[in-house]
Design a protein around this motif. Structure first.
Motif, short mmCIF file in Angstrom:
data_model
loop_
_atom_site.label_atom_id
_atom_site.label_comp_id
_atom_site.label_asym_id
_atom_site.label_seq_id
_atom_site.Cartn_x
_atom_site.Cartn_y
_atom_site.Cartn_z
N GLU A 1 38.13 37.18 35.40
CA GLU A 1 38.62 38.46 35.93
C GLU A 1 38.59 38.29 37.45
OE1 GLU A 1 39.85 40.84 34.19
OE2 GLU A 1 39.08 40.43 32.18
N ALA A 2 39.71 38.57 38.09
CA ALA A 2 39.80 38.37 39.53
C ALA A 2 40.63 39.48 40.15
CB ALA A 2 40.43 37.01 39.84
N ILE A 3 40.33 39.76 41.40
CA ILE A 3 41.09 40.73 42.17
C ILE A 3 41.40 40.09 43.53
CG2 ILE A 3 39.01 41.90 43.06
CD1 ILE A 3 40.69 44.55 42.83
N SER A 4 42.64 40.26 43.96
CA SER A 4 43.07 39.67 45.23
C SER A 4 43.51 40.75 46.20
CB SER A 4 44.23 38.69 45.00
OG SER A 4 43.79 37.57 44.27
N ILE B 1 35.16 36.62 38.79
CA ILE B 1 33.95 36.54 37.99
C ILE B 1 34.30 35.94 36.64
CG2 ILE B 1 32.85 38.48 39.15
CD1 ILE B 1 33.39 40.21 36.72
N GLU B 2 33.30 35.35 36.01
CA GLU B 2 33.51 34.77 34.69
C GLU B 2 33.35 35.85 33.63
OE1 GLU B 2 31.78 31.28 31.78
OE2 GLU B 2 30.86 31.58 33.72
N GLY B 3 34.30 35.92 32.72
CA GLY B 3 34.22 36.89 31.65
C GLY B 3 35.57 37.47 31.33
N GLU B 4 35.56 38.36 30.36
CA GLU B 4 36.76 39.10 30.01
C GLU B 4 36.31 40.52 29.71
OE1 GLU B 4 39.67 37.33 27.54
OE2 GLU B 4 39.20 35.32 28.25
N GLY C 1 36.54 45.43 45.55
CA GLY C 1 35.95 44.23 44.97
C GLY C 1 35.92 44.27 43.46
N ILE C 2 34.84 43.75 42.90
CA ILE C 2 34.71 43.63 41.44
C ILE C 2 33.22 43.69 41.11
CG2 ILE C 2 34.55 41.10 41.45
CD1 ILE C 2 36.54 41.11 39.06
N GLN C 3 32.90 44.07 39.86
CA GLN C 3 31.48 44.14 39.49
C GLN C 3 31.25 43.73 38.05
OE1 GLN C 3 30.09 48.16 39.98
NE2 GLN C 3 31.04 48.89 38.10
#
Length: 154
Positions: A74-77, A89-92, A110-112
């Motif tokens: 899972e990524a955000i740009s 981050i690693e995962g789904e 960001g991401i969490q």
């Protein structure tokens, strides 16, 4: 803290800032040879911590992120001028609780990771990568560079 061209990266656990040591990584020759920087940020989670939201974000960010997910990523740009920065981050997020014992969410900045009572002790990894200038030809490189699946175990 990690200073990037788009602002300072912070890690927050349940909205409280925590210290971290960013680990500088080498570029991957084939997948991301031209990125300016590539980092791993690690957080050691222990089951006794119980429910937590573990955020990797740039609080001063003033641009909208674009979701760039992939298999087990899972990524955000974020794009600003000729800069592209990706946090992965690693995962789904859709797999909980079938295949993984944690979840996650995209944030404006960001991401969490989101952990639960059932989450086992583990190291959670965030990948941070940026490129400048970002072009149509090299845009994909930050996606590979921020993927924790392409980072060495430490």
């Amino acid at each position: 803290m990690l200073l990037t061209p788009l602002g300072a990266i912070k890690v927050l656990v349940n909205d409280k800032e925590v210290e971290f040591t960013p680990i500088k990584l080498d570029n991957l020759d084939v997948l991301c040879p031209n990125v300016n920087a590539r980092y791993s940020i690690q957080y050691e989670y222990k089951k006794e911590f119980k429910n937590q939201e573990i955020k990797c974000c740039i609080p001063s960010l003033d641009v909208k992120g674009e979701i760039e997910s992939g298999e087990r990523l899972e990524a955000i740009s974020f794009y600003k001028n000729d800069i592209k920065l990706t946090i992965g981050i690693e995962g789904e997020f859709t797999d909980y609780p079938q295949n993984i014992d944690y979840g996650g969410e995209y944030l404006n900045d960001g991401i969490q990771y989101v952990v639960f009572k059932a989450t086992a002790d583990r190291r959670f990894n965030f990948g941070v990568c940026w490129i400048q200038p970002c072009t149509e030809e090299n845009d994909i490189q930050t996606w590979f560079g921020a993927d924790p699946n392409f980072m060495p175990e430490s």
